[in-house]
Design a protein around this motif. Structure first.
Motif, PDB file in Angstrom:
ATOM      1  N   TRP A  79      33.678  24.086  51.323  1.00 20.46           N
ATOM      2  CA  TRP A  79      34.388  25.219  50.697  1.00 20.46           C
ATOM      3  C   TRP A  79      34.723  24.915  49.248  1.00 20.46           C
ATOM      4  O   TRP A  79      34.445  25.720  48.349  1.00 20.46           O
ATOM      5  CB  TRP A  79      35.670  25.514  51.487  1.00 20.46           C
ATOM      6  N   PHE A  80      35.293  23.754  49.011  1.00 19.32           N
ATOM      7  CA  PHE A  80      35.802  23.429  47.681  1.00 19.32           C
ATOM      8  C   PHE A  80      34.685  23.139  46.675  1.00 19.32           C
ATOM      9  O   PHE A  80      34.642  23.730  45.592  1.00 19.32           O
ATOM     10  CB  PHE A  80      36.738  22.221  47.767  1.00 19.32           C
ATOM     11  N   ILE A  81      33.777  22.223  47.017  1.00 18.22           N
ATOM     12  CA  ILE A  81      32.774  21.787  46.047  1.00 18.22           C
ATOM     13  C   ILE A  81      31.824  22.920  45.691  1.00 18.22           C
ATOM     14  O   ILE A  81      31.484  23.123  44.512  1.00 18.22           O
ATOM     15  CB  ILE A  81      31.991  20.571  46.579  1.00 18.22           C
ATOM     16  N   VAL A  82      31.376  23.672  46.675  1.00 18.98           N
ATOM     17  CA  VAL A  82      30.492  24.804  46.388  1.00 18.98           C
ATOM     18  C   VAL A  82      31.211  25.824  45.514  1.00 18.98           C
ATOM     19  O   VAL A  82      30.650  26.337  44.536  1.00 18.98           O
ATOM     20  CB  VAL A  82      29.998  25.443  47.705  1.00 18.98           C
ATOM     21  N   LEU A  83      32.465  26.102  45.844  1.00 17.71           N
ATOM     22  CA  LEU A  83      33.226  27.099  45.090  1.00 17.71           C
ATOM     23  C   LEU A  83      33.479  26.642  43.653  1.00 17.71           C
ATOM     24  O   LEU A  83      33.182  27.362  42.691  1.00 17.71           O
ATOM     25  CB  LEU A  83      34.561  27.364  45.794  1.00 17.71           C
ATOM     26  N   ILE A  84      33.987  25.422  43.488  1.00 17.80           N
ATOM     27  CA  ILE A  84      34.374  24.978  42.157  1.00 17.80           C
ATOM     28  C   ILE A  84      33.159  24.670  41.284  1.00 17.80           C
ATOM     29  O   ILE A  84      33.207  24.796  40.063  1.00 17.80           O
ATOM     30  CB  ILE A  84      35.315  23.749  42.239  1.00 17.80           C
ATOM     31  N   SER A  85      32.046  24.277  41.888  1.00 17.64           N
ATOM     32  CA  SER A  85      30.855  23.948  41.110  1.00 17.64           C
ATOM     33  C   SER A  85      30.164  25.183  40.559  1.00 17.64           C
ATOM     34  O   SER A  85      29.658  25.172  39.432  1.00 17.64           O
ATOM     35  CB  SER A  85      29.867  23.148  41.972  1.00 17.64           C
ATOM     36  N   PHE A  86      30.124  26.259  41.352  1.00 16.35           N
ATOM     37  CA  PHE A  86      29.318  27.418  40.976  1.00 16.35           C
ATOM     38  C   PHE A  86      30.135  28.598  40.448  1.00 16.35           C
ATOM     39  O   PHE A  86      29.544  29.543  39.906  1.00 16.35           O
ATOM     40  CB  PHE A  86      28.471  27.871  42.164  1.00 16.35           C
ATOM     41  N   THR A  87      31.453  28.565  40.601  1.00 14.02           N
ATOM     42  CA  THR A  87      32.248  29.705  40.146  1.00 14.02           C
ATOM     43  C   THR A  87      32.133  29.957  38.644  1.00 14.02           C
ATOM     44  O   THR A  87      31.984  31.117  38.222  1.00 14.02           O
ATOM     45  CB  THR A  87      33.720  29.532  40.561  1.00 14.02           C
ATOM     46  N   PRO A  88      32.209  28.940  37.763  1.00 17.26           N
ATOM     47  CA  PRO A  88      32.083  29.246  36.328  1.00 17.26           C
ATOM     48  C   PRO A  88      30.774  29.946  35.970  1.00 17.26           C
ATOM     49  O   PRO A  88      30.782  30.964  35.257  1.00 17.26           O
ATOM     50  CB  PRO A  88      32.175  27.854  35.674  1.00 17.26           C
ATOM     51  N   ILE A  89      29.655  29.445  36.465  1.00 20.45           N
ATOM     52  CA  ILE A  89      28.370  30.068  36.142  1.00 20.45           C
ATOM     53  C   ILE A  89      28.227  31.413  36.857  1.00 20.45           C
ATOM     54  O   ILE A  89      27.598  32.349  36.349  1.00 20.45           O
ATOM     55  CB  ILE A  89      27.210  29.103  36.486  1.00 20.45           C
ATOM     56  N   PHE A  90      28.837  31.558  38.046  1.00 22.30           N
ATOM     57  CA  PHE A  90      28.827  32.833  38.766  1.00 22.30           C
ATOM     58  C   PHE A  90      29.593  33.902  37.979  1.00 22.30           C
ATOM     59  O   PHE A  90      29.137  35.042  37.845  1.00 22.30           O
ATOM     60  CB  PHE A  90      29.450  32.639  40.151  1.00 22.30           C
ATOM     61  N   LEU A  91      30.743  33.523  37.445  1.00 21.69           N
ATOM     62  CA  LEU A  91      31.544  34.482  36.690  1.00 21.69           C
ATOM     63  C   LEU A  91      30.836  34.943  35.420  1.00 21.69           C
ATOM     64  O   LEU A  91      30.930  36.113  35.031  1.00 21.69           O
ATOM     65  CB  LEU A  91      32.904  33.865  36.330  1.00 21.69           C
ATOM     66  N   VAL A  92      30.110  34.035  34.771  1.00 23.97           N
ATOM     67  CA  VAL A  92      29.436  34.374  33.514  1.00 23.97           C
ATOM     68  C   VAL A  92      28.115  35.100  33.765  1.00 23.97           C
ATOM     69  O   VAL A  92      27.858  36.165  33.183  1.00 23.97           O
ATOM     70  CB  VAL A  92      29.204  33.100  32.663  1.00 23.97           C
ATOM     71  N   ASN A  93      27.267  34.559  34.642  1.00 25.39           N
ATOM     72  CA  ASN A  93      25.914  35.097  34.813  1.00 25.39           C
ATOM     73  C   ASN A  93      25.825  36.252  35.797  1.00 25.39           C
ATOM     74  O   ASN A  93      25.007  37.155  35.618  1.00 25.39           O
ATOM     75  CB  ASN A  93      24.955  33.993  35.254  1.00 25.39           C
ATOM     76  N   THR A  94      26.651  36.225  36.875  1.00 22.40           N
ATOM     77  CA  THR A  94      26.559  37.271  37.895  1.00 22.40           C
ATOM     78  C   THR A  94      27.590  38.373  37.683  1.00 22.40           C
ATOM     79  O   THR A  94      27.253  39.558  37.740  1.00 22.40           O
ATOM     80  CB  THR A  94      26.723  36.662  39.306  1.00 22.40           C
ATOM     81  N   ARG A  95      28.846  37.977  37.435  1.00 22.30           N
ATOM     82  CA  ARG A  95      29.886  38.994  37.231  1.00 22.30           C
ATOM     83  C   ARG A  95      29.942  39.504  35.792  1.00 22.30           C
ATOM     84  O   ARG A  95      30.580  40.515  35.527  1.00 22.30           O
ATOM     85  CB  ARG A  95      31.253  38.434  37.646  1.00 22.30           C
ATOM     86  N   GLY A  96      29.304  38.806  34.855  1.00 22.52           N
ATOM     87  CA  GLY A  96      29.215  39.297  33.479  1.00 22.52           C
ATOM     88  C   GLY A  96      30.452  39.084  32.625  1.00 22.52           C
ATOM     89  O   GLY A  96      30.604  39.729  31.585  1.00 22.52           O
ATOM     90  N   PHE A  97      31.332  38.161  33.010  1.00 24.58           N
ATOM     91  CA  PHE A  97      32.512  37.879  32.189  1.00 24.58           C
ATOM     92  C   PHE A  97      32.134  36.961  31.028  1.00 24.58           C
ATOM     93  O   PHE A  97      31.174  36.185  31.101  1.00 24.58           O
ATOM     94  CB  PHE A  97      33.607  37.217  33.036  1.00 24.58           C
ATOM     95  N   SER A  98      32.900  37.026  29.956  1.00 28.05           N
ATOM     96  CA  SER A  98      32.681  36.147  28.810  1.00 28.05           C
ATOM     97  C   SER A  98      33.146  34.733  29.151  1.00 28.05           C
ATOM     98  O   SER A  98      33.933  34.539  30.085  1.00 28.05           O
ATOM     99  CB  SER A  98      33.450  36.660  27.599  1.00 28.05           C
ATOM    100  N   PRO A  99      32.665  33.718  28.392  1.00 27.79           N
ATOM    101  CA  PRO A  99      33.154  32.356  28.637  1.00 27.79           C
ATOM    102  C   PRO A  99      34.671  32.234  28.527  1.00 27.79           C
ATOM    103  O   PRO A  99      35.289  31.490  29.297  1.00 27.79           O
ATOM    104  CB  PRO A  99      32.447  31.534  27.557  1.00 27.79           C
TER     105      PRO A  99
END
Length: 419
Positions: free
Chosen positions: A234-254
């Protein structure tokens, strides 16, 4: 009275030093995830590369945490190992800013994992010995949960993103050396020297050797190990991919990504001590079940929250898992096994959890993300927390206050039945 005050004073000093130590471990560990959007293009890295980088660090954590934890129990060495480990992982984190490609980055992250792995079992074994029974869960939660959240996920994202935007991602890695050296000095200066092991025929009675296989025959230790495997997923998958998920998939700015990651960090800090403190009152088992279920909602919020504001609020409410980590990875094992086996048990539970949840799961998640999209990793994370909640149902209670109340109730019932 003076002796008690002196012990209480050292308990607080030790908590402060180890709080900074483990917090900075996670500052360095999570730095790659926060800086990945900046270095991805320059080093030509994919989601699979990110998964492998997370995995090799976790594998190194698993190996060194289990082996050095067991060795420290046999040798009675903790303080000197902590100092050496902090210096080594700080150097490797700084060297990550000098890499020229994926393979060199993989090498330095692996060495860094070898240095970081023993820090949690060593720190928690020191903390459990210095803690008063009534605040054991709170102390261990502050050390493992809140410290990592404050330094790694509240302070880390905005500081690292700001450094990367102003000076480049390489400098953001390099400057991490200085606080690491300062923390190593704090450990050397303020942590009490290791107590010498007793020699002679009585030593084996007072400090029995801890056998990992024998420990796994304990009901709680086996369950904590299984929970560790799925909850670390739960933790490693979430914390590893959330930053790139937020930028590339959800379209948020850095910048927005950094702010949302800080929401995760704020929740990490709050729940990191609140969950163990609640468990001191209502028990380890019900607390772990309730907050594991709540943690399963966090990746769902990342998938479906309509905007950054609502997502930030939901992250604050659902990112409860790191408070749970303290229970199955430290508090319950420390209340289950003899003190001479604490570091061995903690190292084994952390090591096997890192091996499955930290090494295997991110690699699978990275390849799955490249094939099916980044959303798949959020479902993997959700499943890990749900399995943790199910396994927690079968734990045997260890909280001193709860056991004392049960003992008092049993005594009262027996007295009431007497003629």
């Amino acid at each position: 009275m003076a002796h008690n005050k002196k012990n209480a004073s050292y308990e607080n000093v030790l908590l402060g030093v180890l709080f900074l130590t483990f917090g900075f471990v996670f500052f360095d560990r999570l730095a790659l995830s926060f800086l990945f959007p900046f270095l991805q293009k320059e080093l030509q890295l994919s989601n699979s590369h990110l998964g492998m980088l997370s995995s090799v660090l976790a594998l190194a954590w698993a190996m060194s945490g289990a082996l050095v934890g067991a060795w420290s129990d046999r040798r009675g060495k903790r303080k000197s190992l902590l100092v050496a480990a902090v210096i080594l992982f700080s150097l490797c984190s700084a060297l990550s800013g000098l890499v020229g490609g994926f393979l060199s980055l993989l090498l330095f992250r692996g060495i860094m994992g070898l240095a970081e792995g023993p820090i949690l079992p060593l720190s928690q074994s020191l903390m459990v010995e210095a803690s008063s029974p009534h605040r054991r869960g709170l102390n261990m939660g502050l050390l493992q949960g809140s410290a990592a959240g404050l330094l790694g996920a509240v302070i880390g994202p905005p500081v690292l993103v700001a450094l990367a935007e102003s000076f480049g991602w390489r400098h953001a890695f390099i400057v991490s050396l200085l606080p690491g050296l300062f923390i190593a000095w704090l450990i050397w200066r303020y942590v009490r020297p290791d107590q010498p092991l007793e020699r002679g025929p009585k030593a084996s009675v007072k400090a029995p050797k801890a056998n990992p296989m024998a420990l796994l025959r304990s009901h709680n230790i086996l369950l904590c190990t299984l929970i560790s495997c799925v909850f670390v997923t739960w933790f490693i998958v979430l914390i590893s991919f959330t930053p790139i998920f937020l930028v590339n998939t959800r379209g948020f700015s850095p910048a927005t990504m950094g702010n949302l990651m800080s929401c995760l960090g704020a929740a990490w800090v709050i729940w990191g001590f609140a969950v163990p403190a609640i468990s001191d009152r209502i028990g380890r088992r019900p607390t772990l079940v309730i907050f594991s279920l709540l943690a399963a909602c966090c990746p769902l919020a990342l998938l479906y929250a309509p905007n950054a504001t609502s997502l930030g609020l939901l992250l604050l409410l659902t990112y409860t898992g790191l408070g749970c980590f303290t229970l199955f990875m430290a508090t319950i094992p420390a209340e289950t096994v003899p003190r001479a086996a604490v570091a061995t048990a903690l190292g084994m539970i952390m090591g096997l959890g890192e091996l499955v949840g930290g090494f295997v799961a991110p690699t699978i998640a990275g390849f799955a993300a490249d094939r099916f999209g980044l959303s798949i990793v959020m479902w993997m994370s959700c499943g890990g927390a749900l399995l943790a909640a199910f396994l927690s149902l079968f734990l045997q209670e260890t909280a001193p206050a709860v056991l004392a109340r049960r003992s008092g109730l049993d005594t009262h019932v027996l007295q009431g039945n007497q003629p």
